[in-house]
Design a protein around this motif. Structure first.
Motif, PDB file in Angstrom:
ATOM      1  N   PRO A  11      42.766  48.961  44.510  1.00 34.15           N
ATOM      2  CA  PRO A  11      42.090  50.467  43.603  1.00 34.15           C
ATOM      3  C   PRO A  11      41.856  52.133  44.529  1.00 34.15           C
ATOM      4  CG  PRO A  11      40.750  48.695  44.972  1.00 34.15           C
ATOM      5  CD  PRO A  11      42.522  48.145  44.488  1.00 34.15           C
ATOM      6  N   ASP A  12      42.591  51.994  46.273  1.00 38.53           N
ATOM      7  CA  ASP A  12      42.362  52.562  46.483  1.00 38.53           C
ATOM      8  C   ASP A  12      43.708  53.341  46.671  1.00 38.53           C
ATOM      9  OD1 ASP A  12      43.527  50.652  48.579  1.00 38.53           O
ATOM     10  OD2 ASP A  12      41.592  51.848  49.899  1.00 38.53           O
ATOM     11  N   GLY A  13      44.854  52.487  46.602  1.00 37.47           N
ATOM     12  CA  GLY A  13      46.143  52.869  46.739  1.00 37.47           C
ATOM     13  C   GLY A  13      47.034  52.345  48.126  1.00 37.47           C
ATOM     14  N   ASP A  14      45.635  51.681  49.294  1.00 35.99           N
ATOM     15  CA  ASP A  14      46.847  51.249  50.426  1.00 35.99           C
ATOM     16  C   ASP A  14      47.354  49.947  49.921  1.00 35.99           C
ATOM     17  OD1 ASP A  14      47.006  50.148  52.234  1.00 35.99           O
ATOM     18  OD2 ASP A  14      44.665  49.778  53.026  1.00 35.99           O
ATOM     19  N   LEU A  15      48.484  49.681  50.178  1.00 32.77           N
ATOM     20  CA  LEU A  15      49.476  48.532  49.751  1.00 32.77           C
ATOM     21  C   LEU A  15      49.325  47.459  50.883  1.00 32.77           C
ATOM     22  CD1 LEU A  15      52.597  49.871  48.410  1.00 32.77           C
ATOM     23  CD2 LEU A  15      50.560  49.162  47.154  1.00 32.77           C
ATOM     24  N   SER A  16      48.648  48.064  52.280  1.00 36.27           N
ATOM     25  CA  SER A  16      48.407  46.852  53.208  1.00 36.27           C
ATOM     26  C   SER A  16      47.068  46.202  53.049  1.00 36.27           C
ATOM     27  CB  SER A  16      48.515  47.291  54.289  1.00 36.27           C
ATOM     28  OG  SER A  16      46.867  48.230  54.363  1.00 36.27           O
ATOM     29  N   LEU A  22      42.103  41.733  37.953  1.00 31.38           N
ATOM     30  CA  LEU A  22      41.396  41.959  36.742  1.00 31.38           C
ATOM     31  C   LEU A  22      42.098  41.183  35.499  1.00 31.38           C
ATOM     32  CD1 LEU A  22      41.636  46.062  37.356  1.00 31.38           C
ATOM     33  CD2 LEU A  22      39.903  44.367  37.853  1.00 31.38           C
ATOM     34  N   ARG A  23      40.817  40.289  35.120  1.00 32.11           N
ATOM     35  CA  ARG A  23      41.313  39.137  34.049  1.00 32.11           C
ATOM     36  C   ARG A  23      41.110  40.098  32.953  1.00 32.11           C
ATOM     37  NH1 ARG A  23      36.558  35.990  35.121  1.00 32.11           N
ATOM     38  NH2 ARG A  23      35.233  37.756  36.100  1.00 32.11           N
ATOM     39  N   LYS A  24      42.104  39.147  32.003  1.00 27.16           N
ATOM     40  CA  LYS A  24      41.110  38.838  30.281  1.00 27.16           C
ATOM     41  C   LYS A  24      40.394  38.495  30.285  1.00 27.16           C
ATOM     42  CE  LYS A  24      43.119  40.015  26.027  1.00 27.16           C
ATOM     43  NZ  LYS A  24      42.286  40.618  25.198  1.00 27.16           N
ATOM     44  N   VAL A  25      39.499  39.470  29.420  1.00 26.97           N
ATOM     45  CA  VAL A  25      38.172  39.679  28.699  1.00 26.97           C
ATOM     46  C   VAL A  25      38.649  40.202  27.612  1.00 26.97           C
ATOM     47  CG1 VAL A  25      36.772  40.578  30.519  1.00 26.97           C
ATOM     48  CG2 VAL A  25      37.986  41.969  28.614  1.00 26.97           C
ATOM     49  N   GLY A  26      37.715  39.438  25.981  1.00 22.78           N
ATOM     50  CA  GLY A  26      37.953  40.144  25.114  1.00 22.78           C
ATOM     51  C   GLY A  26      38.237  38.856  24.194  1.00 22.78           C
ATOM     52  N   TYR A  73      39.770  45.159  27.138  1.00 20.63           N
ATOM     53  CA  TYR A  73      40.555  43.548  27.018  1.00 20.63           C
ATOM     54  C   TYR A  73      40.933  43.717  27.766  1.00 20.63           C
ATOM     55  CZ  TYR A  73      41.617  45.511  22.222  1.00 20.63           C
ATOM     56  OH  TYR A  73      41.518  45.868  20.575  1.00 20.63           O
ATOM     57  N   TYR A  74      40.797  44.342  28.975  1.00 25.57           N
ATOM     58  CA  TYR A  74      40.756  44.056  30.686  1.00 25.57           C
ATOM     59  C   TYR A  74      39.488  44.275  31.607  1.00 25.57           C
ATOM     60  CZ  TYR A  74      45.270  42.329  29.921  1.00 25.57           C
ATOM     61  OH  TYR A  74      46.086  41.452  29.318  1.00 25.57           O
ATOM     62  N   GLU A  75      39.160  43.519  32.298  1.00 18.82           N
ATOM     63  CA  GLU A  75      37.624  43.380  33.427  1.00 18.82           C
ATOM     64  C   GLU A  75      37.942  44.977  34.203  1.00 18.82           C
ATOM     65  OE1 GLU A  75      36.372  40.597  35.516  1.00 18.82           O
ATOM     66  OE2 GLU A  75      38.512  40.769  36.447  1.00 18.82           O
ATOM     67  N   ARG A  76      36.737  45.779  34.002  1.00 21.42           N
ATOM     68  CA  ARG A  76      36.895  46.629  35.129  1.00 21.42           C
ATOM     69  C   ARG A  76      36.409  46.627  36.009  1.00 21.42           C
ATOM     70  NH1 ARG A  76      34.291  52.012  32.937  1.00 21.42           N
ATOM     71  NH2 ARG A  76      34.133  51.968  30.600  1.00 21.42           N
ATOM     72  N   ARG A  77      37.098  47.001  37.018  1.00 22.90           N
ATOM     73  CA  ARG A  77      36.989  46.932  38.713  1.00 22.90           C
ATOM     74  C   ARG A  77      35.210  46.713  39.760  1.00 22.90           C
ATOM     75  NH1 ARG A  77      40.380  51.749  40.711  1.00 22.90           N
ATOM     76  NH2 ARG A  77      38.732  52.321  41.696  1.00 22.90           N
ATOM     77  N   ALA A  78      35.417  45.680  40.173  1.00 24.77           N
ATOM     78  CA  ALA A  78      33.973  45.472  40.518  1.00 24.77           C
ATOM     79  C   ALA A  78      33.023  47.056  40.867  1.00 24.77           C
ATOM     80  CB  ALA A  78      33.935  44.732  42.259  1.00 24.77           C
ATOM     81  N   ASP A  79      33.775  48.252  40.978  1.00 24.35           N
ATOM     82  CA  ASP A  79      32.869  49.805  41.598  1.00 24.35           C
ATOM     83  C   ASP A  79      32.644  50.085  40.336  1.00 24.35           C
ATOM     84  OD1 ASP A  79      35.579  50.105  40.786  1.00 24.35           O
ATOM     85  OD2 ASP A  79      35.939  51.249  42.235  1.00 24.35           O
ATOM     86  N   GLY A  80      33.616  49.285  39.007  1.00 25.27           N
ATOM     87  CA  GLY A  80      32.861  50.048  38.076  1.00 25.27           C
ATOM     88  C   GLY A  80      33.924  50.866  37.117  1.00 25.27           C
ATOM     89  N   SER A  81      34.610  51.130  38.168  1.00 25.27           N
ATOM     90  CA  SER A  81      36.365  51.756  37.054  1.00 25.27           C
ATOM     91  C   SER A  81      36.736  51.637  36.352  1.00 25.27           C
ATOM     92  CB  SER A  81      37.174  52.513  38.630  1.00 25.27           C
ATOM     93  OG  SER A  81      38.123  52.875  38.146  1.00 25.27           O
TER      94      SER A  81
END
Length: 123
Positions: A11-16, A22-26, A73-81
């Motif tokens: 989510p923040d682009g930090d690959l480290s 994010l799971r499939k929903v619906g 179709y896929y869940e939103r991130r925990a921060d709501g994004s």
């Protein structure tokens, strides 16, 4: 489709840091659509990476512009994004520098999870 489908994001682009799943929903429909004319889609609008613009006959750079809208179709991130892209990247058109797709490979004697789904075809 498969209810077992998922997307990963940094989510923040930090690959480290560990990726977020994010799971499939619906339901299982439209988990992944393999559209030869426009490239793979994960959900109708969850994540789309066009391979070639339908109006173009050759690669011109637009085939690297991906779009994302999480929620239906896929869940939103925990921060709501509602995007898998990092802050500052546009949901409606982010230039991909790298795309990795992982699929399961199963031996002849292994059970394939969720393989009992039947595709629906209209003729």
């Amino acid at each position: 489709g498969s209810i077992a489908a998922f997307l990963f994001t940094y989510p923040d682009g930090d690959l480290s840091q560990p990726a977020i799943k994010l799971r499939k929903v619906g339901g299982s429909s439209l988990a992944c659509v393999d559209d030869p004319e426009s490239g793979p889609r994960f959900g109708a609008d969850g994540f789309h990476a066009p391979l070639l613009d339908s109006r173009s006959t050759e690669a011109d750079g637009t085939e690297r512009i991906a779009r994302c809208k999480l929620g239906p179709y896929y869940e939103r991130r925990a921060d709501g994004s509602n995007s898998i892209f990092a802050p500052g990247e546009s949901n409606t058109g982010t230039y991909l520098t790298d795309l990795k797709v992982f699929v399961g490979v199963y031996g002849a004697d292994e059970e394939i999870p969720f393989n009992d789904a039947l595709p629906i075809q209209l003729e």
